[in-house]
Design a protein around this motif. Structure first.
Motif, mmCIF file in Angstrom:
data_model
loop_
_atom_site.group_PDB
_atom_site.id
_atom_site.type_symbol
_atom_site.label_atom_id
_atom_site.label_comp_id
_atom_site.label_asym_id
_atom_site.label_seq_id
_atom_site.Cartn_x
_atom_site.Cartn_y
_atom_site.Cartn_z
ATOM 1 N N SER A 249 0.893 -1.233 0.035
ATOM 2 C CA SER A 249 0.031 0.034 0.032
ATOM 3 C C SER A 249 0.945 1.516 0.095
ATOM 4 N N ALA A 250 0.299 2.527 -0.207
ATOM 5 C CA ALA A 250 1.214 3.439 -0.378
ATOM 6 C C ALA A 250 0.288 4.570 -0.029
ATOM 7 N N SER A 251 0.790 5.603 0.718
ATOM 8 C CA SER A 251 -0.101 6.770 1.084
ATOM 9 C C SER A 251 0.391 7.875 0.238
ATOM 10 N N VAL A 252 -0.556 8.894 -0.276
ATOM 11 C CA VAL A 252 -0.260 10.068 -1.268
ATOM 12 C C VAL A 252 -0.473 11.253 -0.175
ATOM 13 N N CYS A 253 0.158 12.124 0.060
ATOM 14 C CA CYS A 253 0.233 13.465 0.462
ATOM 15 C C CYS A 253 0.482 14.330 -0.383
ATOM 16 N N TYR A 254 -0.430 15.441 -0.394
ATOM 17 C CA TYR A 254 -0.138 16.572 -1.283
ATOM 18 C C TYR A 254 -0.640 18.002 -0.615
ATOM 19 N N THR A 255 0.157 18.813 -1.045
ATOM 20 C CA THR A 255 -0.297 20.132 -0.618
ATOM 21 C C THR A 255 -0.374 21.364 -1.680
ATOM 22 N N LEU A 256 -0.203 22.506 -1.231
ATOM 23 C CA LEU A 256 -0.441 23.666 -2.118
ATOM 24 C C LEU A 256 0.358 23.583 -3.777
ATOM 25 N N GLY A 257 1.644 22.848 -3.505
ATOM 26 C CA GLY A 257 2.371 22.518 -4.599
ATOM 27 C C GLY A 257 1.586 21.896 -5.790
ATOM 28 N N ILE A 258 0.346 21.139 -5.423
ATOM 29 C CA ILE A 258 -0.527 20.716 -6.136
ATOM 30 C C ILE A 258 -1.596 21.648 -6.657
ATOM 31 N N THR A 259 -2.163 22.296 -5.727
ATOM 32 C CA THR A 259 -3.173 22.958 -5.983
ATOM 33 C C THR A 259 -3.298 24.319 -6.429
ATOM 34 N N GLU A 260 -2.167 25.034 -6.141
ATOM 35 C CA GLU A 260 -1.919 26.386 -6.630
ATOM 36 C C GLU A 260 -1.469 26.510 -7.911
ATOM 37 N N HIS A 261 -2.125 26.028 -8.958
ATOM 38 C CA HIS A 261 -1.800 25.872 -10.274
ATOM 39 C C HIS A 261 -3.136 26.049 -11.150
ATOM 40 N N ILE A 262 -2.774 26.603 -12.242
ATOM 41 C CA ILE A 262 -3.995 26.805 -13.199
ATOM 42 C C ILE A 262 -4.715 25.474 -13.430
ATOM 43 N N CYS A 263 -4.186 24.341 -13.257
ATOM 44 C CA CYS A 263 -4.494 23.193 -13.338
ATOM 45 C C CYS A 263 -4.580 22.303 -12.073
ATOM 46 N N GLY A 264 -4.794 22.998 -10.932
ATOM 47 C CA GLY A 264 -4.666 22.398 -9.680
ATOM 48 C C GLY A 264 -5.808 21.247 -9.525
ATOM 49 N N THR A 265 -7.112 21.476 -10.000
ATOM 50 C CA THR A 265 -7.837 20.512 -9.922
ATOM 51 C C THR A 265 -7.447 19.265 -10.746
ATOM 52 N N ASP A 266 -7.137 19.336 -11.883
ATOM 53 C CA ASP A 266 -6.512 18.157 -12.482
ATOM 54 C C ASP A 266 -5.322 17.554 -11.829
ATOM 55 N N ASN A 267 -4.707 18.286 -11.224
ATOM 56 C CA ASN A 267 -3.594 17.662 -10.742
ATOM 57 C C ASN A 267 -3.979 16.792 -9.474
ATOM 58 N N VAL A 268 -4.993 17.204 -8.825
ATOM 59 C CA VAL A 268 -5.599 16.607 -7.768
ATOM 60 C C VAL A 268 -6.493 15.130 -8.278
ATOM 61 N N LYS A 269 -6.951 15.243 -9.450
ATOM 62 C CA LYS A 269 -7.864 14.289 -10.003
ATOM 63 C C LYS A 269 -6.576 13.228 -10.422
ATOM 64 N N THR A 270 -5.589 13.708 -10.947
ATOM 65 C CA THR A 270 -4.422 12.748 -11.537
ATOM 66 C C THR A 270 -4.019 11.912 -10.313
ATOM 67 N N LEU A 271 -3.881 12.697 -9.139
ATOM 68 C CA LEU A 271 -3.525 11.754 -7.974
ATOM 69 C C LEU A 271 -4.447 10.613 -7.669
ATOM 70 N N ALA A 272 -5.714 11.330 -7.620
ATOM 71 C CA ALA A 272 -6.903 10.227 -7.323
ATOM 72 C C ALA A 272 -6.759 9.209 -8.130
ATOM 73 N N ASN A 273 -6.548 9.290 -9.396
ATOM 74 C CA ASN A 273 -6.402 8.023 -10.760
ATOM 75 C C ASN A 273 -5.141 7.242 -10.091
ATOM 76 N N LEU A 274 -3.920 7.853 -9.774
ATOM 77 C CA LEU A 274 -3.032 6.809 -9.366
ATOM 78 C C LEU A 274 -3.350 5.959 -8.154
ATOM 79 N N GLN A 275 -4.138 6.445 -7.062
ATOM 80 C CA GLN A 275 -4.439 5.723 -6.006
ATOM 81 C C GLN A 275 -5.520 4.707 -6.294
ATOM 82 N N MET A 276 -6.177 5.156 -7.156
ATOM 83 C CA MET A 276 -7.541 4.199 -7.469
ATOM 84 C C MET A 276 -6.783 3.079 -8.342
ATOM 85 N N VAL A 277 -5.780 3.354 -9.169
ATOM 86 C CA VAL A 277 -5.212 2.419 -9.998
ATOM 87 C C VAL A 277 -4.303 1.376 -9.218
ATOM 88 N N LEU A 278 -3.838 1.982 -8.141
ATOM 89 C CA LEU A 278 -2.843 1.040 -7.177
ATOM 90 C C LEU A 278 -3.910 0.401 -6.007
#
Lengths: 545, 153
Positions: free
Chosen positions: A134-163
């Motif tokens: 198993s793996a835990s993903v932790c993220y903060t504003l380096g992910i969200t404070e971008h014009i693509c912040g929402t997609d950044n979060v969704k991409t991490l969600a994709n990673l965790q669901m694939v795993l």
């Protein structure tokens, strides 16, 4: 967070991305360090060499704003090597073929060209994640404070669901939310489109329920503006009045010069804060607020834990608890809410909520409870989505595509500026800059520049430099350090004398309207001694009559 | 000792309820549009079939009924939720809420029969069947906690 802070220490693999945890979330960083000491594989993914990298098994220094390409590349490699959890995909997700197909656009060789991470490193990271129990993903504003912040979060969600890492202990998707009570503010409905407990304002049944609960004929059903829109609409009269609580808007919004124009355009501006700051001079009315040690209430932290706070000091002068200020305001607008204490406010909210309806002050007298805690019999919920159960039934993969930052570097502004926080100061400094101790430790902002850039600009540590973007300039001392990658500079926004938000760009994520604080283009030049502003030297306009 | 015919009647009541629940969820699965909700109702129908088979085993050996323990806790979430209306556009949380409300009704049903029973062994059997339904309710409440309180804004 889907999981709890304490679980972090038991993680097998920690994938930390866009999070300067030791400085922005120091307590959580202890759990990460403990996990590393216990043998966890700690992968720190950050364009900047943060303090946490000292404990990391691997520091992946991807380029600013390339998270989607990097993580999609990892997902591609995970599928390619058969590491995806096919059982989870078929039983617990809705559209696994969508992600399987979409990441075909990101083979590691191509992703590597975008994100700058060597192919072999990407393959190693994918293998670690793919082979881990198993793996835990932790993220903060380096992910969200971008014009693509929402997609950044969704991409991490994709990673965790694939795993298949959702719904497991010491795994999950964990945004480390800011400050002590950002989670609580959202839970309480400090958002433009929901009442407390995330009840949508535009749902007629909800609106009717809350109108009945609050004893009013009806409530507005049109969602309000998010903050950047609120401010932007001040310029065309769409926002006439702004009531601002504990937010140093001028210093914390991007593109400070433009923010000042926006607050100046307001017809009526009320600010409630504990000390004067860059925003208070623009207020028509200033309410003296209470500080954290001066009032009762609750804070809800990033793991959804509702915790009691207690006033230890009597508020000075005319400062009052904010619930009291709001109630007095409501009275003058014709509605007596009738609250007699902060607990009375909590009880009122709790009874018309569901997720924390079981949280009473008596139950959290010693230790807080994590919502969902819907009844008095419920013990609270340390982690969510057990057995891969999701709100929509099954998990949904959102296809994400990498886009470049809003303002890429060019020949005129060749350096990327990224901004953030330092351990010794807090946010816009309204609290910490009024405490001499913090200024004694770290009392002046520094511009972090890579040795390579410093050499080409003939700059050494301690030199005064002028950083300029298309929106303004600040002067500060240089810190030549390998914390920054070549082509990237970094500073914080704590210091009004040299605030990063003079430079940052007012371009926003289209969903959340979070600004791209993490990437704008600047140029750096040597500056003269006279250009350095001293503390308190920033011109403070008088409040309007 | 209670007449075996009375115990037989008890099992007729209990298995009939499970059969009705099975039919309800199977019909619901045919009615709803959302594939996830359809799957939830299909699973619930299967669960009810399992409960029916369990009762049939008890019927062969009624003394086993006396060993049904209640779950570790009763969170009373079903009691706090309104009964959703069965409709074609139900969401997953509504489907689970409906199911846990039905389990709550079953608990109450057996408890009321237990309260009305004069024979100690029959009363105990109804109490144990209430425990069984309470366990089903608890399992559904656990699922509801995971999906019923989204942080959406």
């Amino acid at each position: 967070m889907t999981n709890s802070i304490e679980e972090i220490q038991d993680a097998k693999v920690l994938f930390v991305i866009g999070s300067n945890t030791t400085e922005a979330h120091p307590v959580i960083s202890y759990y990460m360090k403990r996990a590393a000491k216990r043998g966890a594989i700690l992968i720190v993914n950050d364009p900047r060499k943060t303090d946490l990298t000292r404990w990391a098994t691997l520091h992946v220094q991807h380029k600013v704003g390339t998270d989607i390409a990097y993580v999609n590349g990892l997902i591609h490699e995970i599928f390619k090597n058969g590491w995806a959890r096919e059982g989870f995909l078929s039983n617990c997700t809705e559209n696994p073929e969508a992600i399987r197909e979409s990441v075909k656009d990101y083979p590691v060789e191509k992703a590597s060209q975008i994100c700058g991470v060597p192919v072999e490193t990407m393959k190693r990271v994918a293998r670690i994640l793919g082979e881990a129990e198993s793996a835990s993903v932790c993220y903060t504003l380096g992910i969200t404070e971008h014009i693509c912040g929402t997609d950044n979060v969704k991409t991490l969600a994709n990673l965790q669901m694939v795993l298949g890492n959702i719904g497991k202990y010491a795994a999950g998707l964990n945004p480390l939310r800011g400050q002590n009570n950002v989670q609580g503010a959202c839970d309480m409905g400090a958002l433009p489109n929901v009442f407390h407990n995330y009840q949508p304002v535009d749902n007629p049944a909800v609106s009717e329920k809350m109108a009945k609960a609050w004893g009013v004929p009806s409530l507005p059903q049109k969602p309000g503006y998010k903050m950047p829109t609120m401010l932007r609409k001040a310029l065309d009269g769409g926002t006439k009045i702004l009531y601002c609580v504990g937010d140093n808007t001028v210093q914390t919004e991007p593109h400070m010069a433009h923010t000042i124009k926006e607050v100046e355009a307001l017809e009526f501006f009320v600010v409630c804060d504990i000390f004067p700051n860059l925003t208070t001079p623009y207020a028509d009315v200033l309410f003296p607020d209470t500080a954290w040690g001066e009032e009762d209430g609750t804070f809800s932290n990033t793991e959804r834990r509702v915790q009691r706070v207690r006033g230890a000091l009597t508020p000075p002068g005319e400062a009052r608890s904010h619930w009291w200020v709001m109630q007095e305001l409501a009275k003058r607008l014709g509605k007596d809410l009738g609250f007699t204490s902060a607990n009375a406010v909590w009880e009122d909210m709790r009874k018309s909520a569901t997720s924390y309806a079981g949280v009473t002050w008596e139950r959290i007298d010693k230790v807080g409870l994590q919502w969902p805690c819907p009844t008095l019999e419920h013990p609270g919920t340390p982690f969510l989505h057990r057995e891969g159960k999701f709100t929509r039934g099954k998990g949904f993969f959102s296809v994400t595509k990498w886009i470049p930052q809003a303002e890429p570097p060019d020949k005129d502004y060749p350096i990327i500026l990224s901004t953030g926080r330092r351990l010794w100061q807090y946010h816009s400094g309204t609290q910490t800059r009024n405490s001499a101790g913090f200024d004694n430790i770290f009392g002046e902002e520094l511009l972090e520049i890579s040795p390579e850039d410093a050499a080409s600009l003939k700059i050494k540590t301690g030199d005064l430099v002028k950083a300029t973007s298309r929106r303004g300039s600040i002067t500060l001392r240089a810190w030549v350090t390998d914390r920054s990658a070549p082509g990237v500079a970094w500073c914080a926004f704590h210091f009004e004398e040299a605030c990063g938000n003079v430079l940052t760009i007012d371009r926003f994520d289209s969903v959340t309207e979070t600004a791209e604080y993490k990437a704008c283009a600047i140029k750096i030049e040597k500056a003269g001694a006279g250009e350095l502003k001293a503390k308190g030297a920033v011109p403070r306009r008088q409040a309007r009559p | 000792m209670t007449d075996p015919m009375d115990i037989e009647k008890l099992f007729v009541i209990a298995t009939q309820r499970e059969n009705e629940a099975y039919a309800f969820y199977a019909a619901a699965a045919r009615k709803v549009a959302d594939p996830s909700v359809k799957e939830i109702f299909q699973q619930l129908a299967q669960d009810e079939r399992g409960h029916f088979e369990k009762l049939e085993r008890f019927r062969a050996n009624p003394v086993e009924v006396m060993k049904i323990r209640p779950p570790a806790a009763d969170w009373k979430i079903a009691e706090a939720e309104d009964l959703p209306t069965l409709s074609t556009n139900m969401k997953p949380k509504d489907a689970i809420a409906l199911a846990m409300k039905k389990e709550q009704q079953a608990v109450n049903f057996y408890r009321s029969l237990a309260a009305a029973s004069t024979a100690a062994d029959i009363r105990s059997m109804f109490e144990n069947l209430a425990n069984m339904e309470l366990t089903h309710k608890h399992r559904l409440e656990k699922i509801f906690v995971d999906i019923g309180y989204p942080e959406v804004f």
